[in-house]
Design a protein around this motif. Structure first.
Motif, PDB file in Angstrom:
ATOM      1  N   GLY A  70      -2.077  -4.256  13.866  1.00  0.00           N
ATOM      2  CA  GLY A  70      -1.561  -4.038  12.520  1.00  0.00           C
ATOM      3  C   GLY A  70      -0.765  -2.752  12.411  1.00  0.00           C
ATOM      4  O   GLY A  70       0.317  -2.719  11.804  1.00  0.00           O
ATOM      5  N   ILE A  71      -1.288  -1.658  13.002  1.00  0.00           N
ATOM      6  CA  ILE A  71      -0.600  -0.368  12.941  1.00  0.00           C
ATOM      7  C   ILE A  71       0.693  -0.411  13.744  1.00  0.00           C
ATOM      8  O   ILE A  71       1.755   0.017  13.267  1.00  0.00           O
ATOM      9  CB  ILE A  71      -1.521   0.748  13.461  1.00  0.00           C
ATOM     10  N   GLY A  72       0.607  -0.930  14.984  1.00  0.00           N
ATOM     11  CA  GLY A  72       1.783  -0.953  15.845  1.00  0.00           C
ATOM     12  C   GLY A  72       2.903  -1.815  15.293  1.00  0.00           C
ATOM     13  O   GLY A  72       4.061  -1.367  15.171  1.00  0.00           O
ATOM     14  N   ILE A  73       2.586  -3.051  14.938  1.00  0.00           N
ATOM     15  CA  ILE A  73       3.614  -3.958  14.406  1.00  0.00           C
ATOM     16  C   ILE A  73       4.095  -3.462  13.046  1.00  0.00           C
ATOM     17  O   ILE A  73       5.284  -3.581  12.712  1.00  0.00           O
ATOM     18  CB  ILE A  73       3.053  -5.391  14.315  1.00  0.00           C
ATOM     19  N   GLY A  74       3.175  -2.869  12.254  1.00  0.00           N
ATOM     20  CA  GLY A  74       3.570  -2.326  10.958  1.00  0.00           C
ATOM     21  C   GLY A  74       4.581  -1.203  11.102  1.00  0.00           C
ATOM     22  O   GLY A  74       5.536  -1.105  10.311  1.00  0.00           O
ATOM     23  N   MET A  75       4.410  -0.345  12.113  1.00  0.00           N
ATOM     24  CA  MET A  75       5.362   0.741  12.326  1.00  0.00           C
ATOM     25  C   MET A  75       6.706   0.223  12.821  1.00  0.00           C
ATOM     26  O   MET A  75       7.763   0.723  12.431  1.00  0.00           O
ATOM     27  CB  MET A  75       4.785   1.752  13.315  1.00  0.00           C
ATOM     28  N   ILE A  76       6.662  -0.788  13.681  1.00  0.00           N
ATOM     29  CA  ILE A  76       7.916  -1.379  14.162  1.00  0.00           C
ATOM     30  C   ILE A  76       8.662  -2.048  13.019  1.00  0.00           C
ATOM     31  O   ILE A  76       9.894  -1.899  12.882  1.00  0.00           O
ATOM     32  CB  ILE A  76       7.625  -2.387  15.295  1.00  0.00           C
ATOM     33  N   ALA A  77       7.928  -2.768  12.172  1.00  0.00           N
ATOM     34  CA  ALA A  77       8.560  -3.433  11.025  1.00  0.00           C
ATOM     35  C   ALA A  77       9.166  -2.405  10.071  1.00  0.00           C
ATOM     36  O   ALA A  77      10.276  -2.597   9.555  1.00  0.00           O
ATOM     37  CB  ALA A  77       7.526  -4.293  10.288  1.00  0.00           C
ATOM     38  N   PHE A  78       8.439  -1.295   9.858  1.00  0.00           N
ATOM     39  CA  PHE A  78       8.974  -0.253   8.982  1.00  0.00           C
ATOM     40  C   PHE A  78      10.233   0.360   9.574  1.00  0.00           C
ATOM     41  O   PHE A  78      11.195   0.665   8.843  1.00  0.00           O
ATOM     42  CB  PHE A  78       7.930   0.840   8.754  1.00  0.00           C
TER      43      PHE A  78
ATOM     44  N   VAL B 257       6.376   9.849   4.714  1.00  0.00           N
ATOM     45  CA  VAL B 257       6.089   9.851   3.279  1.00  0.00           C
ATOM     46  C   VAL B 257       6.864  10.974   2.589  1.00  0.00           C
ATOM     47  O   VAL B 257       7.407  10.799   1.487  1.00  0.00           O
ATOM     48  CB  VAL B 257       4.575  10.005   3.016  1.00  0.00           C
ATOM     49  N   VAL B 258       6.933  12.133   3.243  1.00  0.00           N
ATOM     50  CA  VAL B 258       7.657  13.275   2.672  1.00  0.00           C
ATOM     51  C   VAL B 258       9.142  12.957   2.519  1.00  0.00           C
ATOM     52  O   VAL B 258       9.732  13.203   1.460  1.00  0.00           O
ATOM     53  CB  VAL B 258       7.456  14.535   3.539  1.00  0.00           C
ATOM     54  N   ILE B 259       9.757  12.397   3.557  1.00  0.00           N
ATOM     55  CA  ILE B 259      11.203  12.139   3.476  1.00  0.00           C
ATOM     56  C   ILE B 259      11.517  10.971   2.537  1.00  0.00           C
ATOM     57  O   ILE B 259      12.658  10.842   2.082  1.00  0.00           O
ATOM     58  CB  ILE B 259      11.810  11.876   4.872  1.00  0.00           C
ATOM     59  N   MET B 260      10.510  10.152   2.217  1.00  0.00           N
ATOM     60  CA  MET B 260      10.742   9.068   1.261  1.00  0.00           C
ATOM     61  C   MET B 260      11.071   9.595  -0.136  1.00  0.00           C
ATOM     62  O   MET B 260      11.679   8.895  -0.941  1.00  0.00           O
ATOM     63  CB  MET B 260       9.505   8.171   1.156  1.00  0.00           C
ATOM     64  N   GLN B 261      10.685  10.843  -0.415  1.00  0.00           N
ATOM     65  CA  GLN B 261      10.883  11.379  -1.759  1.00  0.00           C
ATOM     66  C   GLN B 261      12.357  11.601  -2.085  1.00  0.00           C
ATOM     67  O   GLN B 261      12.711  11.805  -3.247  1.00  0.00           O
ATOM     68  CB  GLN B 261      10.103  12.694  -1.914  1.00  0.00           C
ATOM     69  N   SER B 262      13.206  11.573  -1.060  1.00  0.00           N
ATOM     70  CA  SER B 262      14.645  11.716  -1.305  1.00  0.00           C
ATOM     71  C   SER B 262      15.311  10.369  -1.591  1.00  0.00           C
ATOM     72  O   SER B 262      16.507  10.329  -1.883  1.00  0.00           O
ATOM     73  CB  SER B 262      15.311  12.368  -0.090  1.00  0.00           C
TER      74      SER B 262
ATOM     75  N   PHE C 207       8.049   2.159  -0.174  1.00  0.00           N
ATOM     76  CA  PHE C 207       7.905   2.635   1.200  1.00  0.00           C
ATOM     77  C   PHE C 207       6.696   3.563   1.338  1.00  0.00           C
ATOM     78  O   PHE C 207       5.986   3.532   2.348  1.00  0.00           O
ATOM     79  CB  PHE C 207       9.173   3.365   1.653  1.00  0.00           C
ATOM     80  N   SER C 208       6.439   4.403   0.331  1.00  0.00           N
ATOM     81  CA  SER C 208       5.313   5.337   0.402  1.00  0.00           C
ATOM     82  C   SER C 208       3.983   4.595   0.402  1.00  0.00           C
ATOM     83  O   SER C 208       3.056   4.957   1.148  1.00  0.00           O
ATOM     84  CB  SER C 208       5.366   6.321  -0.764  1.00  0.00           C
ATOM     85  N   ILE C 209       3.859   3.573  -0.428  1.00  0.00           N
ATOM     86  CA  ILE C 209       2.628   2.773  -0.448  1.00  0.00           C
ATOM     87  C   ILE C 209       2.402   2.118   0.915  1.00  0.00           C
ATOM     88  O   ILE C 209       1.281   2.110   1.448  1.00  0.00           O
ATOM     89  CB  ILE C 209       2.693   1.714  -1.560  1.00  0.00           C
ATOM     90  N   TYR C 210       3.457   1.576   1.472  1.00  0.00           N
ATOM     91  CA  TYR C 210       3.390   0.940   2.805  1.00  0.00           C
ATOM     92  C   TYR C 210       2.928   1.950   3.851  1.00  0.00           C
ATOM     93  O   TYR C 210       2.040   1.675   4.666  1.00  0.00           O
ATOM     94  CB  TYR C 210       4.774   0.385   3.155  1.00  0.00           C
ATOM     95  N   LEU C 211       3.515   3.157   3.831  1.00  0.00           N
ATOM     96  CA  LEU C 211       3.181   4.181   4.814  1.00  0.00           C
ATOM     97  C   LEU C 211       1.762   4.701   4.624  1.00  0.00           C
ATOM     98  O   LEU C 211       1.053   4.961   5.599  1.00  0.00           O
ATOM     99  CB  LEU C 211       4.180   5.337   4.714  1.00  0.00           C
ATOM    100  N   LEU C 212       1.338   4.851   3.376  1.00  0.00           N
ATOM    101  CA  LEU C 212      -0.029   5.310   3.124  1.00  0.00           C
ATOM    102  C   LEU C 212      -1.053   4.305   3.640  1.00  0.00           C
ATOM    103  O   LEU C 212      -2.118   4.686   4.136  1.00  0.00           O
ATOM    104  CB  LEU C 212      -0.229   5.554   1.624  1.00  0.00           C
TER     105      LEU C 212
END
Length: 284
Positions: free
Chosen positions: A79-87, A149-154, A163-168
């Motif tokens: 889940g983590i690996g594929i989730g990061m690739i998808a993101f 998450v930090v860079i998503m704020q821009s 994107f932040s919810i997904y990353l959290l």
């Protein structure tokens, strides 16, 4: 029969001690079945073939044992690996088409971390033999997702929120995975198993300390980059991260035997690690 047993063990993330015990137990069952067929009058080769065939598909048995002994751990890694690739794909396409911006370095880091976690899930036996490497990779993924998450704020508000919810979610899964993986790698003996609750608590506390160290280090790095002209020395603020990782490596082998001492050691080194960037900040 030895090949059959090894194929089963290749599906498990067991530590070396657990692997040796399971190897002997599985081989013993096969030898008993073989002896049964020898007593029935079969030849040695026929008895071995029947014993192996009766035992079942080794890969299926291994996967069932993996889920029984370490439930959901492989799924967490996938889940983590594929989730990061998808993101990586979704975010990169978003900034490329809508913002006309590309960052190949960011994409490479994201894909490398996601790919590494996915490969650990695919080769779970390798992950079991290299528990520290898996933990470091998961911790790196957590820190990197925190940076994301930090860079998503821009980004525009709705994109930043989604994107932040997904990353959290990925960060939470990462914390769960690294705690469980460290705990499973502790290789508790029978006499130590009553302390499993304390051992698990020790891993949680040390991981929280590591998160605190990482957060403070990154904060000081941001502050010095923003307000200091001495660009070279500011990266010393990241020195607490390798210090904590070295102590975490020590704790992974020691925490099962002396969990309270391991927690105290983790607190001491965390304070030391936080003091380093603070002193650098005050000096600059």
């Amino acid at each position: 029969m030895e090949i059959h047993v090894q194929t089963i063990l290749e599906q498990l993330q067991s530590s070396a001690g657990e692997r040796d015990g399971m190897h002997e137990e599985l081989l013993s069952h096969l030898q008993e079945a073989k002896q049964h067929y020898l007593n029935e009058g079969f030849t040695d080769e026929q008895a071995e073939e029947r014993a192996v065939s009766e035992f079942g598909d080794p890969k299926l048995i291994g996967r069932q044992l993996q889920e029984s002994l370490y439930p959901y751990q492989r799924g967490l890694l996938y889940g983590i690996g594929i989730g990061m690739i998808a993101f990586a794909i979704l975010f990169y396409l978003n900034i490329a088409f809508f913002l006309h911006d590309t960052s190949l370095v960011w994409l490479a880091v994201q894909l490398i971390l996601g790919g590494a976690v996915t490969l650990f899930a695919m080769n779970i036996a390798f992950a079991g033999r290299h528990a520290y490497g898996v933990s470091v990779t998961l911790l790196a993924a957590i820190i990197w997702n925190g940076f994301n998450v930090v860079i998503m704020q821009s980004m525009p508000v709705w994109q930043a929120l989604c994107f932040s919810i997904y990353l959290l979610l990925l960060i939470i899964l990462g914390f769960i995975a690294v705690i469980r993986h460290s705990y499973y790698a502790s290789d508790l003996t029978e006499s130590e198993r009553p302390k499993r609750g304390l051992v698990l608590t020790s891993y949680v506390v040390n991981l929280l300390l590591g998160s605190l160290v990482s957060g403070i280090s990154l904060f000081f790095l941001w502050a010095l980059l923003a307000f200091s002209e001495d660009g070279a020395s500011v990266f010393w603020t990241l020195s607490p991260l390798p210090i904590w990782l070295v102590t975490y490596r020590f704790q992974m082998g020691y925490i099962a035997k002396r969990p309270l001492i391991a927690i105290a050691t983790g607190v001491g080194f965390s304070v030391l690690a936080v003091a380093i960037p603070l002193l650098i900040f005050m000096g600059i």
